[in-house]
Write an enzyme that holds these catalytic residues in place. Structure first.
Site, PDB file in Angstrom:
ATOM      1  N   ARG A  57     -70.087 -10.771  30.479  1.00 35.50           N
ATOM      2  CA  ARG A  57     -71.078 -11.347  31.402  1.00 35.50           C
ATOM      3  C   ARG A  57     -72.209 -10.348  31.655  1.00 35.50           C
ATOM      4  NH1 ARG A  57     -67.734 -13.988  30.190  1.00 35.50           N
ATOM      5  NH2 ARG A  57     -69.400 -14.527  28.757  1.00 35.50           N
ATOM      6  N   GLN A  87     -74.708 -17.214  45.934  1.00 30.22           N
ATOM      7  CA  GLN A  87     -73.318 -17.151  45.490  1.00 30.22           C
ATOM      8  C   GLN A  87     -73.236 -16.546  44.092  1.00 30.22           C
ATOM      9  OE1 GLN A  87     -72.992 -21.542  47.016  1.00 30.22           O
ATOM     10  NE2 GLN A  87     -70.966 -20.923  46.329  1.00 30.22           N
ATOM     11  N   ASP A  90     -75.316 -12.699  39.248  1.00 29.02           N
ATOM     12  CA  ASP A  90     -76.340 -12.178  38.339  1.00 29.02           C
ATOM     13  C   ASP A  90     -77.481 -11.545  39.134  1.00 29.02           C
ATOM     14  OD1 ASP A  90     -78.511 -14.215  38.878  1.00 29.02           O
ATOM     15  OD2 ASP A  90     -76.959 -15.574  38.147  1.00 29.02           O
ATOM     16  N   HIS A 105     -70.948 -13.130  46.759  1.00 31.43           N
ATOM     17  CA  HIS A 105     -69.762 -12.994  45.910  1.00 31.43           C
ATOM     18  C   HIS A 105     -69.803 -11.764  45.005  1.00 31.43           C
ATOM     19  CE1 HIS A 105     -69.154 -17.605  46.489  1.00 31.43           C
ATOM     20  NE2 HIS A 105     -68.706 -16.899  47.510  1.00 31.43           N
ATOM     21  N   THR A 171     -76.069 -25.838  44.273  1.00 30.63           N
ATOM     22  CA  THR A 171     -74.699 -25.603  44.713  1.00 30.63           C
ATOM     23  C   THR A 171     -74.049 -26.929  45.088  1.00 30.63           C
ATOM     24  OG1 THR A 171     -73.289 -24.589  46.407  1.00 30.63           O
ATOM     25  CG2 THR A 171     -75.575 -25.017  47.018  1.00 30.63           C
TER      26      THR A 171
END
EC number: 2.3.1.286
Length: 228
Positions: A57, A87, A90, A105, A171
């Site tokens: 990732r 959330q 990245d 997160h 979301t």
């Protein structure tokens, strides 16, 4: 004084940049079961698998760019005091130029000690099972996994409570406690909810404008409204 524009973003805004999301699927994230790569149990069961997953990732982040949705949010800083609560793990909001970004997160480009939550390092490359903190304890991805507490939640609540406008982008409003933030918005303020498949919102007295489209298209609409 600039008005406070608070933005809650989820996986949908980054999907346009090519970062996959598991929220609409069968519990798979980039081909992996979420339980295997995004839980403390998965970490204890197979650290090598988890490290490899987040290393991939992290490499992917070097290949993707912010999209128009991210860029418009950065542009709005000229006219508003913009706070982004995301959330997403990245760095696309920051890449686009947004300066006030709170990651609920965690962040892919950071790692932390497995024994000291305050020992956090910036990390651009692969994380190895042999990498450790200053006391020799292993390092782990700086990610809030399912089943773990969300340390930034109180700060996020305080930010939402001061909003003059609230925008929700990409979301499903299904992941708690992040999904509960909408309930802390001051009652009079307008709320814009941008998502191709918007969830039904209950028990929120505010005027909610639902824009059933992508983050980029939705933000073009909201930008025009805010600049009237």
């Amino acid at each position: 004084m600039k008005k406070k524009l608070v933005v809650l973003t989820g996986a949908g805004i980054s999907a346009e940049s090519g970062i996959k999301t598991f929220r609409d699927s069968d519990g798979l994230w980039e081909g992996h079961n979420v339980q295997d790569v995004a839980t403390p149990e998965g970490w204890h069961k197979n650290r090598t698998l988890v490290l490899d997953f987040y290393n991939q990732r992290r490499r992917q982040l070097k290949e993707v760019q912010p999209n128009l949705g991210h860029q418009i949010l950065a542009e709005l800083q000229k006219d508003f005091d913009v706070f982004i609560i995301t959330q997403n793990v990245d760095n696309l909001h920051e890449k686009a130029g947004s300066t006030n970004v709170l990651h609920l997160h965690g962040e892919l480009l950071k790692v932390r000690s497995t024994k000291n939550d305050d020992y956090i390092l910036d990390w651009q490359d692969d994380l190895s099972i042999t990498d450790s903190d200053d006391k020799g304890n292993p390092l782990r991805p700086h990610i809030v996994w399912f089943g773990e507490e969300v340390p930034a939640l109180e700060e996020a609540v305080a930010i939402v409570k001061k909003a003059d406008f609230l925008i929700i982008i990409g979301t499903s409003l299904q992941v708690y406690p992040a999904a509960s933030l909408i309930h802390f918005a001051p009652t009079p303020i307008p709320i814009y909810y941008i998502d191709p498949k918007p969830a039904t919102i209950y028990d929120v007295p505010n005027d909610i404008k639902i824009i059933a489209t992508t983050g980029s298209k939705g933000m073009k609409i909201v930008q025009k409204e805010l600049n009237k």
